[in-house]
Scaffold this motif. Sequence first.
Motif, mmCIF file in Angstrom:
data_model
loop_
_atom_site.group_PDB
_atom_site.id
_atom_site.type_symbol
_atom_site.label_atom_id
_atom_site.label_comp_id
_atom_site.label_asym_id
_atom_site.label_seq_id
_atom_site.Cartn_x
_atom_site.Cartn_y
_atom_site.Cartn_z
ATOM 1 N N HIS A 24 38.594 -9.658 75.457
ATOM 2 C CA HIS A 24 38.547 -9.506 73.680
ATOM 3 C C HIS A 24 37.990 -11.622 73.704
ATOM 4 C CE1 HIS A 24 38.453 -9.329 69.966
ATOM 5 N NE2 HIS A 24 39.216 -10.306 69.372
ATOM 6 N N HIS A 55 46.746 -5.886 64.883
ATOM 7 C CA HIS A 55 46.357 -7.782 66.365
ATOM 8 C C HIS A 55 48.265 -7.805 66.482
ATOM 9 C CE1 HIS A 55 42.472 -7.460 63.860
ATOM 10 N NE2 HIS A 55 42.229 -7.569 64.579
ATOM 11 N N ASP A 77 45.083 -7.091 69.130
ATOM 12 C CA ASP A 77 43.685 -7.721 69.623
ATOM 13 C C ASP A 77 44.855 -9.580 69.226
ATOM 14 O OD1 ASP A 77 42.253 -5.608 69.280
ATOM 15 O OD2 ASP A 77 40.917 -6.778 68.256
ATOM 16 N N ASP A 78 43.873 -9.971 69.874
ATOM 17 C CA ASP A 78 44.127 -11.423 69.824
ATOM 18 C C ASP A 78 45.407 -12.260 70.946
ATOM 19 O OD1 ASP A 78 42.124 -10.755 68.309
ATOM 20 O OD2 ASP A 78 42.776 -11.793 66.876
ATOM 21 N N HIS A 86 36.764 -16.166 70.749
ATOM 22 C CA HIS A 86 36.217 -15.280 69.445
ATOM 23 C C HIS A 86 35.542 -15.661 68.863
ATOM 24 C CE1 HIS A 86 38.881 -12.655 66.469
ATOM 25 N NE2 HIS A 86 38.876 -12.291 67.123
ATOM 26 N N GLY A 130 43.206 -14.122 63.075
ATOM 27 C CA GLY A 130 42.787 -13.060 63.796
ATOM 28 C C GLY A 130 41.560 -11.972 63.884
ATOM 29 N N CYS A 131 41.241 -11.111 64.119
ATOM 30 C CA CYS A 131 40.106 -10.453 64.398
ATOM 31 C C CYS A 131 39.707 -9.926 62.820
ATOM 32 C CB CYS A 131 40.693 -9.092 64.764
ATOM 33 S SG CYS A 131 39.748 -8.875 66.003
HETATM 34 ZN ZN LIG Z 1 39.701 -10.304 67.586
#
Ligand SMILES: [Zn+2]
Length: 302
Positions: free
Chosen positions: A168, A260, A119-120, A172, A25-26
Motif C-alpha cells: 500500500h 482501516h 489498510d495503512d 500514501h 487513513g485511506c
Molecule cells: Zn490507505
Amino acid sequence: MSRDGRSRTRTYAVGALALLALATGCGDNGGGTAAPAPAGTSAGVAQPTGGAASTGPAGTPAPAPAAGDAAAWAKWNLKPLAPAPAPPADKPVKLERTGTVPVFSDIKTSDKVVFITIDDGAEKDPKFVEMLTELKVPISMFLTKDIVKNDYGYFKPLQALGNHIQNHTVSHPVMSKIPPEKQKSEICDDQAALTQQYGTAPLLFRPPFGDGANTPTLNTSVQQCGPRAIVLWRESMQIHDMQYQAADKKLKSGDIILAHFRGPKELKGATMTQMFADLLARIQEQGFSVARLEDYIQPPAS
Ligand SMILES: [Zn+2]
C-alpha cells in the motif's frame, strides 16, 4: 450524489488532503471506478466445513471446538459467524507472471462470502491481535511503510494467523499526481520493506484512495515492483456501518470490504475492536461469512 464522488473531487482538488488522509487513513473513494473483476469461472458452491482455519499447515493447533468458539465470540459481544466454505480448488482469479495486472473490487463467486481488507496500519491496538487470535476471522493487510515502520512487529502475530501482508505504498500519496518514477519507488520500496520484514513478497497492491487504479501508468509501475493485481473494494467500513457503492446498500457474494487500522481518535471514541465487531455484525446480519481473499486468487505459476 455520493460521498464517494465528493471525496474524489476533494482528493483531486486539494493536494493537502493527501496529508490529512495520511493521518486518518485511506480515503473512501476510488473503488467506484474499478474495472469489473477479470473474467473467471465461478468458484461453485463448496461444501461448508469446519472453516478455512481448520486446514492449517501440519503442526498448527486445531481451532477451538464450537462450544469454545461461542464463548470466544461472546467475549466480543458477538454470535459466532458462520464458518466460510472450503476455499475453491479452481480459483476465480488467476494471476499471470507478466503483463498487465488485473484491477478488481470483488471476486466472482457464488459462495456466500465477503473479504475483509484492512489498510495503512496506523492503529496498533493489542486488543485487536487478541480478538483475531480468538475469532480467527481472516483479513488481508495492505500496509504503508511510513505508517508501520515504527512497529513492524505489531503485524507479525496477525500474519502468523495466516493473514497476508500486501502493498500500500511507502508514504500514501495520490498516485495520479506523481510521476511514474515516483510511483515506482513508492511501490517498489514498500514491496522491499514488507518482503524483508515479513518474509514473503506481497502479491497484491492497493493504491491509496483507489486513485489511479485504472491508469496504464500505475499499472506499469505495479508491474515493475512485483505485485500482480490491483485490489479495490465495494464497501468501506466507517465506525458502525459500511459505506456501500451499490445503491441497494447490500453486500454481494465476493465483495471486498475496505477497513482501516484506526483507533478512538479516528473513530469518534470507538476502538478498533469495537469497529471490527460492528463490521462482523453487519456482515453476519446479511447472511455472509468471511473468507480469505488470497484463497480465491491463484498466484502466477513460478
Ligand atoms: Zn490507505
